[in-house]
Design an enzyme around this catalytic site. Structure first.
Site, PDB file in Angstrom:
ATOM      1  N   CYS A  82      10.313 -10.677   5.090  1.00 33.53           N
ATOM      2  CA  CYS A  82       8.931 -11.122   5.318  1.00 33.53           C
ATOM      3  C   CYS A  82       8.452 -12.041   4.182  1.00 33.53           C
ATOM      4  O   CYS A  82       8.931 -13.162   4.087  1.00 33.53           O
ATOM      5  CB  CYS A  82       8.040  -9.911   5.532  1.00 33.53           C
ATOM      6  SG  CYS A  82       6.658 -10.311   6.576  1.00 33.53           S
ATOM      7  N   HIS A 182      10.048  -6.269   8.868  1.00 33.97           N
ATOM      8  CA  HIS A 182      10.227  -5.233   7.839  1.00 33.97           C
ATOM      9  C   HIS A 182      11.276  -4.232   8.321  1.00 33.97           C
ATOM     10  O   HIS A 182      10.952  -3.348   9.122  1.00 33.97           O
ATOM     11  CB  HIS A 182       8.906  -4.490   7.606  1.00 33.97           C
ATOM     12  CG  HIS A 182       7.906  -5.249   6.809  1.00 33.97           C
ATOM     13  ND1 HIS A 182       7.616  -4.962   5.502  1.00 33.97           N
ATOM     14  CD2 HIS A 182       7.127  -6.313   7.136  1.00 33.97           C
ATOM     15  CE1 HIS A 182       6.697  -5.791   5.043  1.00 33.97           C
ATOM     16  NE2 HIS A 182       6.383  -6.630   6.021  1.00 33.97           N
ATOM     17  N   GLU A 184      12.593  -1.882   6.617  1.00 33.41           N
ATOM     18  CA  GLU A 184      12.595  -0.667   5.783  1.00 33.41           C
ATOM     19  C   GLU A 184      11.639   0.391   6.312  1.00 33.41           C
ATOM     20  O   GLU A 184      11.550   1.482   5.769  1.00 33.41           O
ATOM     21  CB  GLU A 184      12.237  -1.042   4.329  1.00 33.41           C
ATOM     22  CG  GLU A 184      10.756  -1.286   4.020  1.00 33.41           C
ATOM     23  CD  GLU A 184      10.233  -2.648   4.493  1.00 33.41           C
ATOM     24  OE1 GLU A 184      10.933  -3.359   5.244  1.00 33.41           O
ATOM     25  OE2 GLU A 184       9.088  -2.981   4.117  1.00 33.41           O
TER      26      GLU A 184
HETATM   27  N1  GLN Z   1       1.716 -13.091   5.373  1.00 33.82           N
HETATM   28  C1  GLN Z   1       2.436 -12.743   4.196  1.00 33.82           C
HETATM   29  C2  GLN Z   1       2.671 -13.963   3.314  1.00 33.82           C
HETATM   30  O1  GLN Z   1       2.409 -15.039   3.702  1.00 33.82           O
HETATM   31  C3  GLN Z   1       3.753 -12.070   4.508  1.00 33.82           C
HETATM   32  C4  GLN Z   1       3.498 -10.757   5.184  1.00 33.82           C
HETATM   33  C5  GLN Z   1       4.496  -9.698   4.894  1.00 33.82           C
HETATM   34  O2  GLN Z   1       5.305  -9.779   3.966  1.00 33.82           O
HETATM   35  N2  GLN Z   1       4.430  -8.639   5.655  1.00 33.82           N
HETATM   36  O3  GLN Z   1       3.134 -13.807   2.219  1.00 33.82           O
END
Ligand code: GLN
Length: 202
Positions: A82, A182, A184
């Site tokens: 992410c 994610h 995890e």
């Molecule tokens: N929206 C977040 C970002 O731009 C990422 C979201 C996440 O890691 N769950 O950093």
């Protein structure tokens, strides 16, 4: 699984605690990485989800960008999830100046799933040749304000291991693994196991 390896989990901000729990549950030791002094002790790195802009600021403040870039170029195995994927992208659709590590020949659009879909779960069919455990059942992916990888932005050297709704959500470029979701949070640890087995101890 040899337990002499130590996985650094970037612990500047965000969802690092669950990654640490997962790696420990697989019998491998971890270090919460915050300082360049911790780098010599790690054999691999996990960059968690969170807020990429906040993590970027702290990477700069702690002088971690250059040493990490060097290690990653030298082959340090990295798994970014992410926000971690955002920090590993060579190109960002907006605000490309965000200081980050890079290494994945892809473009990433932050928060690109839109307001109604701020968070969602999806069944992901992961296909990794030689790893039949992924074809046994789909993996639930939790997407939280997730980044999106336009399919036509995937450059040479990048393997797409899973797509959802026409967009790559799991990619690999040699020693770098990136997930838009994610992995995890669900208790299904196949991806962490695979990272430990295939990328760290091939
Ligand atoms: N929206 C977040 C970002 O731009 C990422 C979201 C996440 O890691 N769950 O950093």
């Amino acid at each position: 699984m040899p337990d002499r390896k130590t996985i650094g989990v970037l612990a500047l901000q965000g969802a690092f605690a669950r990654h640490i729990d997962v790696v420990k549950s697989l019998g491998v030791s971890t270090v919460e990485l915050r300082d360049p002094d911790d780098l010599p002790g790690i054999n691999a790195l996990i960059i968690p989800g969170g807020e990429s802009t906040a993590m970027s600021k702290m990477l700069v403040r702690w002088g971690l960008i250059e040493p990490l870039q060097k290690l990653i170029k030298g082959g340090l195995p990295v798994f970014g999830t992410c926000a971690g994927l955002i920090l590993l992208a060579d190109r960002l659709k907006d605000w490309d100046a965000l200081p980050r590590l890079g290494g994945l020949n892809i473009t990433v659009a932050r928060n690109a799933y839109g307001r109604q879909l701020d968070s969602f779960e999806a069944s992901l069919n992961i296909t990794i040749p030689g790893s039949p455990e992924f074809s046994e059942s789909a993996m639930e992916g939790v997407f939280i304000r997730a980044p999106r990888i336009p399919a036509d932005s995937v450059g040479s050297g990048v393997e797409v291991l899973c797509s959802y709704d026409g967009f790559p959500v799991l990619v690999r470029q040699e020693n770098i693994l990136g997930a838009a979701f994610h992995p995890e949070l669900t208790g299904d640890n196949r991806l962490h196991e695979w990272f430990l087995r295939e990328i760290i101890n091939p």
